[in-house]
Design a protein around this motif. Sequence first.
Motif, PDB file in Angstrom:
ATOM      1  N   ALA A 266      -2.332  -5.776  -7.141  1.00 47.24           N
ATOM      2  CA  ALA A 266      -0.890  -5.650  -6.919  1.00 47.24           C
ATOM      3  C   ALA A 266      -0.334  -6.819  -6.128  1.00 47.24           C
ATOM      4  N   LEU A 267      -1.164  -7.379  -5.262  1.00 44.63           N
ATOM      5  CA  LEU A 267      -0.736  -8.504  -4.430  1.00 44.63           C
ATOM      6  C   LEU A 267      -0.989  -9.856  -5.101  1.00 44.63           C
ATOM      7  N   GLY A 268      -1.728  -9.839  -6.205  1.00 41.01           N
ATOM      8  CA  GLY A 268      -2.086 -11.090  -6.857  1.00 41.01           C
ATOM      9  C   GLY A 268      -3.139 -11.846  -6.096  1.00 41.01           C
ATOM     10  N   ALA A 269      -4.034 -11.106  -5.426  1.00 43.54           N
ATOM     11  CA  ALA A 269      -5.083 -11.730  -4.610  1.00 43.54           C
ATOM     12  C   ALA A 269      -6.403 -11.023  -4.879  1.00 43.54           C
ATOM     13  N   ASP A 270      -7.492 -11.637  -4.480  1.00 43.55           N
ATOM     14  CA  ASP A 270      -8.799 -11.014  -4.602  1.00 43.55           C
ATOM     15  C   ASP A 270      -8.914  -9.860  -3.614  1.00 43.55           C
ATOM     16  N   ALA A 271      -9.617  -8.812  -4.011  1.00 38.27           N
ATOM     17  CA  ALA A 271      -9.761  -7.642  -3.144  1.00 38.27           C
ATOM     18  C   ALA A 271     -10.350  -8.005  -1.791  1.00 38.27           C
ATOM     19  N   SER A 272     -11.241  -8.975  -1.768  1.00 39.74           N
ATOM     20  CA  SER A 272     -11.871  -9.357  -0.504  1.00 39.74           C
ATOM     21  C   SER A 272     -10.856  -9.886   0.502  1.00 39.74           C
ATOM     22  N   THR A 273      -9.720 -10.355   0.017  1.00 37.33           N
ATOM     23  CA  THR A 273      -8.689 -10.874   0.922  1.00 37.33           C
ATOM     24  C   THR A 273      -8.177  -9.785   1.853  1.00 37.33           C
TER      25      THR A 273
ATOM     26  N   GLU B 163      -3.230   8.974  -3.450  1.00 41.93           N
ATOM     27  CA  GLU B 163      -4.362   8.456  -2.674  1.00 41.93           C
ATOM     28  C   GLU B 163      -5.428   7.831  -3.558  1.00 41.93           C
ATOM     29  N   ALA B 164      -5.695   8.440  -4.715  1.00 45.27           N
ATOM     30  CA  ALA B 164      -6.751   7.930  -5.591  1.00 45.27           C
ATOM     31  C   ALA B 164      -6.429   6.537  -6.125  1.00 45.27           C
ATOM     32  N   GLY B 165      -5.140   6.192  -6.147  1.00 45.35           N
ATOM     33  CA  GLY B 165      -4.748   4.892  -6.679  1.00 45.35           C
ATOM     34  C   GLY B 165      -4.782   3.772  -5.670  1.00 45.35           C
ATOM     35  N   LEU B 166      -5.090   4.105  -4.409  1.00 44.97           N
ATOM     36  CA  LEU B 166      -5.114   3.072  -3.373  1.00 44.97           C
ATOM     37  C   LEU B 166      -6.553   2.659  -3.099  1.00 44.97           C
ATOM     38  N   THR B 167      -6.964   1.566  -3.715  1.00 43.40           N
ATOM     39  CA  THR B 167      -8.268   0.969  -3.471  1.00 43.40           C
ATOM     40  C   THR B 167      -8.059  -0.506  -3.173  1.00 43.40           C
TER      41      THR B 167
ATOM     42  N   ALA C 248       0.831  -1.204   0.000  1.00 43.26           N
ATOM     43  CA  ALA C 248       0.000   0.000   0.000  1.00 43.26           C
ATOM     44  C   ALA C 248       0.866   1.254   0.000  1.00 43.26           C
ATOM     45  N   LEU C 249       1.952   1.253   0.747  1.00 43.50           N
ATOM     46  CA  LEU C 249       2.878   2.396   0.739  1.00 43.50           C
ATOM     47  C   LEU C 249       3.446   2.621  -0.660  1.00 43.50           C
ATOM     48  N   ARG C 250       3.818   1.541  -1.309  1.00 43.14           N
ATOM     49  CA  ARG C 250       4.351   1.658  -2.669  1.00 43.14           C
ATOM     50  C   ARG C 250       3.301   2.204  -3.627  1.00 43.14           C
ATOM     51  N   MET C 251       2.080   1.742  -3.500  1.00 38.59           N
ATOM     52  CA  MET C 251       1.020   2.219  -4.378  1.00 38.59           C
ATOM     53  C   MET C 251       0.732   3.697  -4.150  1.00 38.59           C
ATOM     54  N   LEU C 252       0.748   4.143  -2.896  1.00 43.51           N
ATOM     55  CA  LEU C 252       0.570   5.560  -2.616  1.00 43.51           C
ATOM     56  C   LEU C 252       1.685   6.381  -3.230  1.00 43.51           C
ATOM     57  N   ARG C 253       2.910   5.885  -3.115  1.00 42.68           N
ATOM     58  CA  ARG C 253       4.054   6.606  -3.679  1.00 42.68           C
ATOM     59  C   ARG C 253       3.947   6.709  -5.191  1.00 42.68           C
ATOM     60  N   GLU C 254       3.470   5.663  -5.834  1.00 37.34           N
ATOM     61  CA  GLU C 254       3.432   5.628  -7.293  1.00 37.34           C
ATOM     62  C   GLU C 254       2.170   6.243  -7.883  1.00 37.34           C
ATOM     63  N   HIS C 255       1.039   6.140  -7.162  1.00 31.67           N
ATOM     64  CA  HIS C 255      -0.240   6.536  -7.757  1.00 31.67           C
ATOM     65  C   HIS C 255      -1.031   7.542  -6.932  1.00 31.67           C
TER      66      HIS C 255
END
Length: 236
Positions: free
Chosen positions: A52-59, A41-45, A32-39
């Motif tokens: 990004a983790l290769g998992a379902d969002a529900s996880t 706040e709007a990119g962190l969902t 999540a830190l990496r995603m915030l740095r790259e994209h």
Amino acid sequence: MAKRVVPETARRRRRPTKQGQVLTHELIVETALRMLREHGEAGLTARRLGLALGADASTIYRYFRGMDDLILAIADELFGHAMADWAPTGDWRADLRDLGLRIHHAYLAHPQAAVLTASRVTGRPNEVASDEMILGILRGAGFPDAEAVRVYHAFIDQSLAFAILDAATLALPRAAREADEEVWRDTYARLPASTHPNIAATAPLLVARMNDSAYPIALDMLLSSAFRDGSSGTSR
């Protein structure tokens, strides 16, 4: 309604994600830190984080009650970065100065996360350990409890306020940040003494200083004031 967080032993995946990683609380926070740095706040969902983790969002919700719970975990992680491998020297002013600069640096290393988290109070282990350390330094230096809390309050709020201010600048698009920096040279330095005598007299100093963070100076001023007003101990 907030979702129930599954205990660590029950939520651990039995097989790796598509990226070959076993999900952990720490891995999700660092991703999540990496995603915030790259994209930003709007990119962190949850959906994007799951991808990004290769998992379902529900996880994600097996580890966190919601995205705000994840934000609080990120805030606590930044305190952990600041405190990593730090140990007091016994010189209270030097120790608090070092801690303040470390907190500021940890947030500026993740400017998008800093803007999102520096105003939050998490009550989580790294934050609590930091607060315990700061109060212990002040009380150990001889500050009465009321004065120790007063200085702690000013110290931590100043650290986080400058973290937000400076991180917000770093989080700007590069063109906007550079345009703001040029205002001191292109506008302030050209104001005539006939209409703006004080700015004109100090213009070269303003151009040289105003694009740098004032936090180290403000921190030194705070610690000098605290020394004059409150410490009666010997570790000064």
